[in-house]
Scaffold this motif. Structure first.
Motif, PDB file in Angstrom:
ATOM      1  N   UNK A 259     -33.858  79.564 126.899  1.00 36.15           N
ATOM      2  CA  UNK A 259     -32.858  78.770 126.188  1.00 36.15           C
ATOM      3  C   UNK A 259     -32.210  77.712 127.085  1.00 36.15           C
ATOM      4  N   UNK A 260     -32.072  78.033 128.368  1.00 42.48           N
ATOM      5  CA  UNK A 260     -31.459  77.078 129.297  1.00 42.48           C
ATOM      6  C   UNK A 260     -32.351  75.847 129.459  1.00 42.48           C
ATOM      7  N   UNK A 261     -33.653  76.004 129.234  1.00 39.63           N
ATOM      8  CA  UNK A 261     -34.574  74.867 129.310  1.00 39.63           C
ATOM      9  C   UNK A 261     -34.709  74.131 127.977  1.00 39.63           C
ATOM     10  N   UNK A 262     -34.844  74.881 126.871  1.00 42.44           N
ATOM     11  CA  UNK A 262     -35.228  74.235 125.609  1.00 42.44           C
ATOM     12  C   UNK A 262     -34.146  74.270 124.527  1.00 42.44           C
ATOM     13  N   UNK A 263     -33.006  74.905 124.806  1.00 45.33           N
ATOM     14  CA  UNK A 263     -31.869  74.813 123.887  1.00 45.33           C
ATOM     15  C   UNK A 263     -31.274  73.410 123.973  1.00 45.33           C
ATOM     16  N   UNK A 267     -32.219  70.365 126.684  1.00 49.12           N
ATOM     17  CA  UNK A 267     -32.856  69.094 126.306  1.00 49.12           C
ATOM     18  C   UNK A 267     -32.047  67.909 126.829  1.00 49.12           C
ATOM     19  N   UNK A 268     -30.704  68.016 126.708  1.00 44.21           N
ATOM     20  CA  UNK A 268     -29.854  66.903 127.132  1.00 44.21           C
ATOM     21  C   UNK A 268     -29.869  66.758 128.649  1.00 44.21           C
ATOM     22  N   UNK A 269     -29.916  67.901 129.367  1.00 43.60           N
ATOM     23  CA  UNK A 269     -30.004  67.835 130.825  1.00 43.60           C
ATOM     24  C   UNK A 269     -31.323  67.190 131.241  1.00 43.60           C
ATOM     25  N   UNK A 291     -26.074  65.188 113.092  1.00 41.62           N
ATOM     26  CA  UNK A 291     -25.078  64.712 114.024  1.00 41.62           C
ATOM     27  C   UNK A 291     -25.368  65.265 115.393  1.00 41.62           C
ATOM     28  N   UNK A 292     -24.741  64.685 116.395  1.00 42.36           N
ATOM     29  CA  UNK A 292     -24.795  65.220 117.735  1.00 42.36           C
ATOM     30  C   UNK A 292     -25.834  64.541 118.605  1.00 42.36           C
ATOM     31  N   UNK A 293     -25.717  64.788 119.912  1.00 37.80           N
ATOM     32  CA  UNK A 293     -26.578  64.087 120.871  1.00 37.80           C
ATOM     33  C   UNK A 293     -28.064  64.439 120.757  1.00 37.80           C
ATOM     34  N   UNK A 294     -28.411  65.679 120.357  1.00 41.20           N
ATOM     35  CA  UNK A 294     -29.836  66.003 120.223  1.00 41.20           C
ATOM     36  C   UNK A 294     -30.450  65.220 119.074  1.00 41.20           C
ATOM     37  N   UNK A 295     -29.658  65.015 118.005  1.00 39.88           N
ATOM     38  CA  UNK A 295     -30.138  64.189 116.895  1.00 39.88           C
ATOM     39  C   UNK A 295     -30.402  62.765 117.387  1.00 39.88           C
ATOM     40  N   UNK A 296     -29.527  62.273 118.262  1.00 41.36           N
ATOM     41  CA  UNK A 296     -29.711  60.923 118.812  1.00 41.36           C
ATOM     42  C   UNK A 296     -30.976  60.869 119.678  1.00 41.36           C
ATOM     43  N   UNK A 297     -31.183  61.925 120.457  1.00 35.63           N
ATOM     44  CA  UNK A 297     -32.409  62.011 121.270  1.00 35.63           C
ATOM     45  C   UNK A 297     -33.641  62.024 120.366  1.00 35.63           C
ATOM     46  N   UNK A 305     -39.388  55.814 121.987  1.00 36.29           N
ATOM     47  CA  UNK A 305     -38.904  55.872 123.375  1.00 36.29           C
ATOM     48  C   UNK A 305     -39.714  56.923 124.154  1.00 36.29           C
ATOM     49  N   UNK A 306     -40.448  56.458 125.143  1.00 36.55           N
ATOM     50  CA  UNK A 306     -41.391  57.324 125.842  1.00 36.55           C
ATOM     51  C   UNK A 306     -40.701  58.517 126.520  1.00 36.55           C
ATOM     52  N   UNK A 307     -39.600  58.243 127.233  1.00 38.75           N
ATOM     53  CA  UNK A 307     -38.927  59.320 127.972  1.00 38.75           C
ATOM     54  C   UNK A 307     -38.362  60.381 127.016  1.00 38.75           C
ATOM     55  N   UNK A 308     -37.868  59.949 125.859  1.00 39.56           N
ATOM     56  CA  UNK A 308     -37.334  60.902 124.882  1.00 39.56           C
ATOM     57  C   UNK A 308     -38.460  61.779 124.341  1.00 39.56           C
ATOM     58  N   UNK A 309     -39.612  61.158 124.072  1.00 35.76           N
ATOM     59  CA  UNK A 309     -40.759  61.946 123.597  1.00 35.76           C
ATOM     60  C   UNK A 309     -41.189  62.955 124.649  1.00 35.76           C
ATOM     61  N   UNK A 310     -41.131  62.539 125.932  1.00 33.85           N
ATOM     62  CA  UNK A 310     -41.538  63.432 127.016  1.00 33.85           C
ATOM     63  C   UNK A 310     -40.602  64.641 127.122  1.00 33.85           C
ATOM     64  N   UNK A 311     -39.300  64.430 126.851  1.00 36.99           N
ATOM     65  CA  UNK A 311     -38.340  65.551 126.891  1.00 36.99           C
ATOM     66  C   UNK A 311     -38.769  66.629 125.893  1.00 36.99           C
ATOM     67  N   UNK A 312     -39.074  66.212 124.661  1.00 36.60           N
ATOM     68  CA  UNK A 312     -39.468  67.186 123.631  1.00 36.60           C
ATOM     69  C   UNK A 312     -40.821  67.815 123.953  1.00 36.60           C
TER      70      UNK A 312
END
Ligand SMILES: [Zn+2]
Length: 414
Positions: A259-263, A267-269, A291-297, A305-312
């Motif tokens: 969860x610390x990695x994929x919660x 994701x935001x970290x 709503x919220x920052x994960x929705x924005x990501x 956005x390449x970096x955002x896709x890489x996060x997921x």
């Protein structure tokens, strides 16, 4: 399904077994019911006559049968009862009013502070308010509560939920005392599994996993048609599978949990580490948008956005390896993925799919992993299913509260 053959209330148990069968597999003829429950046709005819008489079953279409005359199928009356389901979150309560057949009659949202001095009184006030506002028919069978934490026993309802700051909170006891209704409390992911058993995969599968992604990560294990709860009701804490001792500190206090990695926080970290700046909230958040920052990501990923896709994708790969481990242990027929995070699943799966297949044992690589539709009230609908499943609970999992729910269902109908 085994029907107990002794005891003074065998007739009640057989009625429950018939309701359980029709509630979980759908309409059947009397002959099919008799065959599946290993009962005589005469006793099925007698008991279903009674259940038809008190409005719990209805006669449906005629189904042509081989060589004989068409068989009349019997089904549950969807409007024979309803339940309120409550999802307790860190900032709000979502409450839904649901009929026996899963139709949602109404939904409410209330702000909620679990850290308030008497949070349970606030919870009782909110539920009492909704009970007063909701429809009067069909009869209210009880209240189901889903919490993001551990619950000792559904029918007692003492909650340990670090994300709410709750330790040994007597949620079930307080609600029962105030509302004088049956109350069942359960871990929210296990409650979703109860809903799947009633209305989803559980109709056709006995062994399945429910996986949730969102703020945290959760899992429910259904084996032989029942949610596996463990010795203290704490089974399924999949988010706390250790991934890397050098990883980020988890909400549970340990380092490097899944969860610390994929919660959401993970994701935001990861996004921050890639130099992405995520707006604190969505400026177009009106009209039901996430709503919220994960929705924005997620929107950044959807915009290419390449970096955002890489996060997921990277989170998906970590999740996929862990899920493969769980599948290898439990050997389910199917995996259902639910939760707020499923909105971004197209981006998760670019990492998830190859990772999960690579780690699965040969012979399991074709397992069905299905992402189901999700909305704001889905958690609360799961909580309502705790109550709505008890009339079909031939095994008596919900104990005394389940007996009270059944009594309200039978007693309140003409
Ligand atoms: Zn943890």
């Amino acid at each position: 399904m085994a029907v107990p053959r002794s005891g003074t209330d065998r007739g009640d148990l057989t009625r429950t077994a018939i309701l359980a069968l029709l509630g979980t597999v759908g309409p059947l003829s009397r002959t099919e019911i008799a065959a599946r429950l290993d009962l005589s046709l005469a006793s099925v005819t007698g008991l279903t006559k009674e259940l038809l008489g008190n409005g719990m079953l209805e006669e449906l279409d005629l189904r042509p049968s081989r060589g004989g005359r068409p068989a009349q199928r019997l089904g549950l009356v969807g409007g024979a009862g309803r339940a309120l389901g409550i999802k307790v979150a860190a900032d709000r309560l979502v409450i839904v009013d649901v009929r026996l057949d899963g139709e949602v009659l109404g939904s409410w949202e209330r702000p909620f502070d679990p850290a308030a001095p008497d949070a349970l009184a606030d919870l009782c006030d909110a539920v009492e308010d909704v009970v007063a506002q909701a429809t009067r028919t069909p009869p209210l069978l009880g209240i189901g509560v889903g919490v993001p934490g551990g619950v000792d026993d559904q029918a007692v309802g003492t909650v340990n939920a670090p994300t709410l700051g709750w330790q040994a909170m007597p949620v079930g006891e307080r609600l029962r005392r105030r509302l004088r209704l049956p109350v069942l409390v359960e871990n929210d992911v296990n409650a979703l599994a109860a809903a799947e058993r009633l209305y989803g995969k559980g109709r056709t599968h006995r062994d399945f996993l429910v996986l949730t992604i969102g703020r945290g990560v959760g899992a429910a294990i259904v084996t032989d048609g029942r949610v596996y709860r463990g010795a203290r009701g704490g089974a399924g804490e999949f988010g706390h599978v250790p991934i890397d001792p050098g990883g980020p500190v988890c909400g549970c206090g340990a380092a490097g949990c899944l969860e610390a990695f994929v919660g959401a926080a993970g994701l935001l970290a990861a996004a921050g580490a890639k130099g992405l700046t995520i707006p604190a909230d969505d400026p177009s958040g009106a009209g039901g948008a996430r709503r919220g920052p994960v929705a924005a990501l997620g929107r950044a990923a959807a915009d290419g956005e390449h970096a955002a896709r890489a996060v997921f994708a990277e989170a998906g790969a970590i999740l996929g390896r862990a899920v493969a481990g769980l599948i290898n242990i439990v050997d389910p027929e199917v995996v259902v993925v639910l939760g707020e995070g499923t909105a971004d699943w197209p981006h998760w799966r670019t990492g998830f799919d190859p990772a999960v297949r690579a780690q699965l044992l040969p012979g399991r690589r074709d397992i069905e992993i299905e992402v189901e539709s999700w909305d704001d009230t889905s958690w609360a609908q799961g909580a309502a299913a705790l109550v709505l499943a008890t009339p079909f609970d031939a095994a008596g999992t919900a104990g005394e509260q389940g007996r009270l729910v059944r009594a309200r269902l039978i007693g309140a109908t003409p």
